[in-house]
Design an enzyme around this catalytic site. Structure first.
Site, PDB file in Angstrom:
ATOM      1  N   ASP A   1       2.248   2.250  -7.994  1.00 25.61           N
ATOM      2  CA  ASP A   1       0.980   2.921  -7.750  1.00 25.61           C
ATOM      3  C   ASP A   1       0.346   2.261  -6.522  1.00 25.61           C
ATOM      4  O   ASP A   1       0.899   1.328  -5.926  1.00 25.61           O
ATOM      5  CB  ASP A   1       0.090   2.878  -9.002  1.00 25.61           C
ATOM      6  CG  ASP A   1      -0.960   3.989  -8.971  1.00 25.61           C
ATOM      7  OD1 ASP A   1      -1.203   4.556  -7.897  1.00 25.61           O
ATOM      8  OD2 ASP A   1      -1.537   4.295 -10.026  1.00 25.61           O
TER       9      ASP A   1
HETATM   10  C1  BGC Z   1      -3.528   6.689  -8.827  1.00 20.07           C
HETATM   11  C2  BGC Z   1      -2.322   7.568  -9.011  1.00 20.07           C
HETATM   12  C3  BGC Z   1      -2.144   8.456  -7.809  1.00 20.07           C
HETATM   13  C4  BGC Z   1      -2.041   7.581  -6.566  1.00 20.07           C
HETATM   14  C5  BGC Z   1      -1.860   8.375  -5.294  1.00 20.07           C
HETATM   15  C6  BGC Z   1      -3.506   5.954  -7.496  1.00 20.07           C
HETATM   16  O1  BGC Z   1      -4.661   5.259  -7.251  1.00 20.07           O
HETATM   17  O2  BGC Z   1      -3.593   5.751  -9.879  1.00 20.07           O
HETATM   18  O3  BGC Z   1      -2.453   8.327 -10.185  1.00 20.07           O
HETATM   19  O4  BGC Z   1      -1.026   9.253  -7.957  1.00 20.07           O
HETATM   20  O5  BGC Z   1      -3.238   6.827  -6.434  1.00 20.07           O
HETATM   21  O6  BGC Z   1      -3.004   9.023  -4.959  1.00 20.07           O
END
Ligand code: BGC
Length: 748
Positions: free
Chosen positions: A305
């Site tokens: 993430d």
């Molecule tokens: C979130 C994810 C997301 C990613 C890309 C992260 O901060 O936890 O769910 O897919 O960002 O935007």
């Protein structure tokens, strides 16, 4: 020199014509064999669009446009494998802009990259292709679950896949498979609710819908299961704070949705940003390799993430340097790092590879998974994207599906004295409150921007609740704000306007938000919104609440004084119409709560963890006192359950029994009912669930119509995870329960 060498290899390799067809495994291996450490590390890197766009990071030129120099550096120097999203702080762009971005990335890559390995673009199309202007926006996941209609939910994911591909993007960071068992959590609305069985059914159709039996076609994209594993249950309720979850509970509650998705062929997974029992998941080999790969057999790509490798140093402090963090994450099982704002990860990974600190076999395994994914997506045969083959993008047909989903999610929690439906031609109604006239509060976060609060990008031609209600009979529908989310606004004008009407519809809401910006200290509804309801109550007129919340905000102070409550979740762009149609009775609400609605701060006992249902048991031992029960939802008609029968009352190994129940519509209008089958394991080696969902079926009945619903029950449907972490069904008595009907069986 090196270029010449690579070129000569290219000519001698069978995949020289890789722009023509899918690569074979052998060709992928050949490709890997000539990749440099830099090229391998690049494949494992994912950067944000902001890094290669005009303007500064988080301060991009709007609408986003590529900066060709930056893109060239990313390709030539860093060989990047992937790009994501719309750029920090930015918003939705048109389909044409997306085509330009995607086409340019591919053209530049072809021009500058030695090996011309395609770059994969990924995006958060969370409730529709929410970063493309004019796309169809659906209810958020919690509302999808409330429909208890997997067929409709699957359709939504198919449309989302189509509209995401229409934007040129082959990878969707969706669905969220984290179980919604912590109502405080800012991402509660992104889940399919608290129940394992219901969430599993929804997870299954989400993957089927997104991937559509493949990932290379014009209406197929790769799904990404989020966020492996145990992300949704932080002890504090605050995003990305520590979770304490036993291995048994991880398997009982949080694993099944992922297992189901893997069985459906989900191609990618995103790792939980948090830590469980003190170990950040990004360095947890047991979770990312032993469980995910060895046990569940997942073969796809695991992406981190946002910035989580660096967070191992500055948040979790399990690594003393970023270099050590990179090594730990890769060795635990990460394939690709959502870096995402610089190339430090890439540089450090190159160093680690060159000095042999990470075995080449480990790197090659990740690179292979990434290349296989790109190959399966058809990216090696990339053709310029055009709009022409997507005539249904943002179409009326798609909007209709969004409407149906929203309408079926509407959950009627109270309806005293038949306050609803409102008679549009005879009754005057005032619509007020923060969500009465706002598209953003219907949609929530991940709508045109990350937090979803910027109204500049809203889709034209969509209706707020007030606007949709006015379409019926504008002269009978008036509007006054009365209160914003956190402060009263023109309350006196609102009270005066309320004096002129027969019924008052108060539309409560919550500011769109997600992740850390959505953290709250408690579930209280704001004082302002409660005051609005209480002031209006003084007029002694029927009050209807419509709730558009990110998570169940407490209604305990006002639920008793209002006459009707329609829980709308975050119903999306067609939510205004769906709510209005339910209020006016054109639609009969049929949603059921996919979570236990808490009645007070910390009343967090889930329906499947309550203790005895026996009335003799002291309440303090039970502690289950929800505002509304899991699975609850009223209708404008009434259903009667009868003739519950079983084909036998003993279940042996590999046996099944057939269960039948009659459901009759005893009211005077057509309605849908969700027939919910629960079981109760009377005695088990760990405290059993007093009630646990094991099957359901949504049916529609005309007045006076009766349908016989048939379920078959197998021994494995009654299982749980025991102390040894095995899924077992223990011998003994079980009750099978549907509505007010119950039968006991013995399981051998
Ligand atoms: C979130 C994810 C997301 C990613 C890309 C992260 O901060 O936890 O769910 O897919 O960002 O935007």
């Amino acid at each position: 020199m090196r270029k010449l060498f690579v070129l000569s290899l290219l000519v001698s390799l069978p995949w020289v014509c890789l722009s023509q067809s899918f690569l074979s495994n052998k060709q992928i291996d050949s490709l890997i064999s000539i990749m440099s450490p830099e090229e391998k590390a690049g494949q494992m890197t994912q950067i944000d669009l902001g890094v290669i766009a005009e303007g500064g990071i988080c301060n991009l030129v709007q609408p986003q446009a590529l900066n060709l120099e930056k893109l060239k550096t990313a390709i030539v120097k860093y060989h990047i494998g992937s790009i994501l999203n719309v750029g920090c702080g930015s918003g939705t762009i048109s389909m044409e802009s997306w085509h330009k971005i995607i086409n340019t990335i591919f053209e530049q890559n072809k021009k500058y990259s030695h090996l011309n390995i395609p770059i994969i673009y990924g995006i958060d199309a969370i409730h529709g292709a929410n970063y493309t202007m004019g796309a169809t926006l659906f209810p958020q996941q919690i509302g999808q679950a409330a429909t208890w209609n997997p067929g409709l939910v699957k359709k939504m994911y198919q449309i989302t896949a189509y509209e995401t591909r229409a934007s040129g993007i082959p990878w969707n960071f969706s669905p969220v498979l984290d179980l919604g068992r912590m109502p405080l959590w800012s991402r509660f609305f992104e889940t399919f609710g608290e129940d394992v069985y219901l969430a599993k059914q929804m997870s299954k159709v989400a993957i089927q819908g997104i991937q559509n039996n493949g990932i290379s076609g014009p209406n197929q994209v790769a799904a990404c299961m989020k966020h492996f594993l145990g992300y949704s249950m932080p002890l504090s309720g605050k995003d990305r704070t520590p979770a304490w979850i036993s291995d048994r509970e991880l398997r009982e509650y949080f694993l099944p949705t992922f297992r189901e998705a893997i069985n459906q062929g989900a191609k990618t997974v995103m790792v939980n940003s948090g830590e469980i029992n003190g170990t950040p998941v990004h360095i947890n080999y047991d979770i990312l390799t032993t469980l995910l790969r060895d046990e569940l057999g997942f073969k796809g790509v695991a992406v981190t993430d946002w910035e989580d490798v660096y967070k191992l140093v500055n948040v979790h402090r399990v690594a003393s340097s970023k270099k050590e963090a990179v090594k730990m994450a890769i060795m635990a099982g990460v394939d690709m790092s959502m870096t995402p704002n610089d190339f430090e990860f890439t540089e450090l990974l190159v160093e680690l590879i060159k000095e042999g600190s990470i075995p080449m076999s480990r790197i090659d395994a990740s690179v292979r998974r990434i290349l296989v994914l790109k190959n399966e997506m058809g990216l090696f045969q990339f053709k310029k994207i055009t709009k022409d083959i997507y005539p249904l993008f943002g179409s009326k047909e798609h909007a209709q599906k969004s409407y149906e989903l929203a309408a079926e999610s509407m959950t009627l929690l109270k309806n005293a004295n038949k306050t609803l439906p409102i008679n549009a031609s005879n009754e005057k109604v005032l619509v007020c409150g923060p969500s009465a006239n706002s598209m953003n509060l219907l949609n929530g976060a991940w709508t045109h921007t990350w937090q979803g609060v910027d109204s500049r990008f809203n889709t034209k031609g969509k209706f707020t609740i007030f606007e949709a209600m006015s379409l019926y009979n504008a002269s009978n529908v008036s509007y006054a704000l009365g209160s914003e989310i956190d402060s009263l606004k023109d309350i006196e004008a609102c009270v005066q306007a309320a004096k002129l009407v027969d019924k008052i519809v108060v539309c409560l809401g919550e500011t769109p938000c997600t992740e850390i910006p959505g953290n709250i200290d408690n579930l209280d509804l704001s004082v302002a919104q409660k005051t609005l309801v209480k002031r209006l109550k003084e007029l002694n007129k029927p009050i209807v609440l419509v709730c558009c919340f990110n998570r169940p905000r407490l209604l305990n102070e006002i639920a008793g004084i209002v006459d009707a409550i329609l829980y709308a979740y975050l119903p999306g762009d067609e939510g205004g119409r769906a709510i209005s149609d339910c209020l006016f009775g054109v639609k009969n609400p049929s949603g059921k709560l996919p979570f236990t609605y808490p009645s007070s701060q910390n009343s967090f006992v889930h329906y499947d963890r309550k203790h005895s249902e026996d009335l003799d048991v002291d309440f303090s031992e039970n502690a289950y006192k929800p505002q509304f029960d899991f699975g609850f939802g009223l209708s404008y008609t009434k259903f009667e359950f009868s003739d519950f029968s079983l084909s036998k009352d003993t279940l042996n190994n590999f046996d099944s029994l057939v269960l039948k129940v009659n459901v009759k519509n005893i009211g005077d209008r057509t309605g849908q009912e969700v027939v919910q089958l629960y079981y109760s394991d009377l005695v088990a080696s760990i405290t059993p669930s007093v009630k646990k969902l094991m099957a359901f079926s949504k049916i529609s009945l005309q007045p006076n119509e009766t349908k016989t619903i048939v379920f078959s029950v197998h021994k494995k449907d009654l299982s749980f995870v025991n102390k040894e972490l095995q899924e077992v069904t223990e011998k003994g008595d079980f009750d099978l329960i549907i509505n007010n009907q119950k039968k006991r069986i013995y399981v051998n």
